[in-house]
Write an enzyme that holds these catalytic residues in place. Sequence first.
Site, PDB file in Angstrom:
ATOM      1  N   GLU A   1       0.822  -1.211   0.000  1.00  0.00           N
ATOM      2  CA  GLU A   1       0.000   0.000   0.000  1.00  0.00           C
ATOM      3  C   GLU A   1       0.856   1.263   0.000  1.00  0.00           C
ATOM      4  OE1 GLU A   1      -2.242  -0.684   3.493  1.00  0.00           O
ATOM      5  OE2 GLU A   1      -3.831  -1.797   2.486  1.00  0.00           O
TER       6      GLU A   1
ATOM      7  N   GLU B   1      28.061 -17.760   5.079  1.00  0.00           N
ATOM      8  CA  GLU B   1      28.699 -18.278   6.290  1.00  0.00           C
ATOM      9  C   GLU B   1      28.436 -19.772   6.493  1.00  0.00           C
ATOM     10  OE1 GLU B   1      29.035 -14.279   8.988  1.00  0.00           O
ATOM     11  OE2 GLU B   1      27.192 -15.438   9.182  1.00  0.00           O
TER      12      GLU B   1
END
Length: 605
Positions: A293, A374
Amino acid sequence: MLWIWVPGILGLFGRVEALWPQPSEYSHGNKTLWLSPSVRFTYTNNQRSFIYTRPSYAGINWIPGGWLNLLQNPWGSAEQTVAEPLPNVEQFVEDAIKRTKHAIINSKFVPWKFHPRHQKFEPLVDGQHPTIEEVIINEASKTSQEWSPRNYVNGDEKYEIRISEDGEVQISSRSPIGTIRALQTFQQLFYSHSHSKSYTPFAPISISDSPKWRHRGLNLDISRNVIRPEDVKRTIDAMASVKLNRLHAHAADSQSWPLDIPSIPELAAKASYHPSQVWSSSELEAVQLYGLERGVSVFLEIDLPGHTAAVGHAFPDLVAAYHMDQWEKYAAEPPSGQIKLNSSAVYQFLDLLMADLIPRVSPLTEYFHTGGDEFNLNTYLLEINLGSNDRRVLTPFLDRMITHVHSSLRSSGVTPIVWEELVLDWDLNLPSHKTAGETGGVIVQAWRNSSAVKHVLQKGYQTIFGTGDAWYLDCGVGTFLNPRPGSKAVQNPYLDWCAPTKNWKHMYVYNPLKDIPVELQSLLVGGETHMWSELVDPVNMDQMIWPRAAAAAEVLWTGPRSPDNIQDASYRLAKWRERVVNDAGIRAAMVQMTYCLMRESGCEL
């Protein structure tokens, strides 16, 4: 009349303009216009028109094509449920018009900080200044059927605003999102008066504006500490005000899994921090709709295969090296644990997860981030059916998992995003937009350092910039790790890995195009700032994110800045900060001392 023209780079000409981010072209005078509390907004696109005056049944004068539900609820509602049909894009525009008028009329921002002390700067309430009675919006857009909620944010964001000395206002755009961007700028042109209605001191005004990059984002970690939907909505409000358009929600990590997955109820029930801190399906959808919106697309990241120890709370058999005492051997941060690479049960889990999650989020976003950073090799020494930390052994298993998950995304029309390690460290041959078409390739996000951006681009991938040396918002607050008795691994001054703090000026002058060959720059889709939440929760998140993410937002919208822009930027950014503090409840950190903003003498050196 003072007339100032601003083509891209602003100069200081006695009056500091109000706009953030800086428009592409901006000229203004010094005449005052009032805004009528009953101002009409007349909106026309290629299919329909409507006139908005005030939030009541009698105040909405419909030209054929209006919706009865808006007559019953003229302000609209941010909260949606799964059972409700998705609103169409025209309703997003209507709601934006209503919010804009409400925000201007009800603003509390009196800009006294930006004038010498005790100076009478407000216009006299003497009836001598014209009043804006109507705002005319002309949108030369596609038909509404061609815009879906999830893709309308990709429309043409260019807009123009023209305001005459007599109070005539014309806004033009080429798409619904262009209209929303224009309204976000229009709101910043007005101030609250201590004794009267809202006004702008800048008439006549001429603005022509469009963004430098299409992906302008914030990565918000909602998993390491509890970040609730209402906190994310507040963040979206601030994002929209600076035209950031992508909220990347890092939705799960090794520490917790806050998302409810209805087909796997054990996951959030056991892996969230507390039963009261679970994001329901309806809350997630409501946040996505709240963002759309306001012109902000909300997409999720579920990091794979690293950062998945939380899965072990519900399904310990799916996770290798789960909660090891010496976690540092098996993870970048505690707790240790990654989903197994050579397990049919893991694939069944991933299939069930994606079959539940993707159909729910894909109607509201075109992206899904699958992580890939990682990734700890030693973890797989402890996986019984693998027993190796050799990259050459692990690569085929990793490739198979990523390819499998991405195939389910593409079947739903969703573009995968990954972290840089998958293509730089693991050299996976993931499809790029060149090899798989504009919608078939992955987008790669660089994060470790600025040189990684260039390396990813050289492999032909569309790339998101915003690395740890430039746009990490969590840096400089210290490590969350405590020293074990007798250990020297964590020592005074207890810095985090990316210290020092990246202040707003540092973030503002980051040039993502530096050292990038011209022929590769078209692959840069945009950038993100990053708010990792090891030491962030709703109490301090506003001041950790803002105004620094707003500084990055101007780089993303307007283009690279330079140190010579900082002086002007400090005033404009401070005005933005005062506005969101006063009117949006954003507890943003300071930009500049009040004495400096009043410019009684220089705060330059």
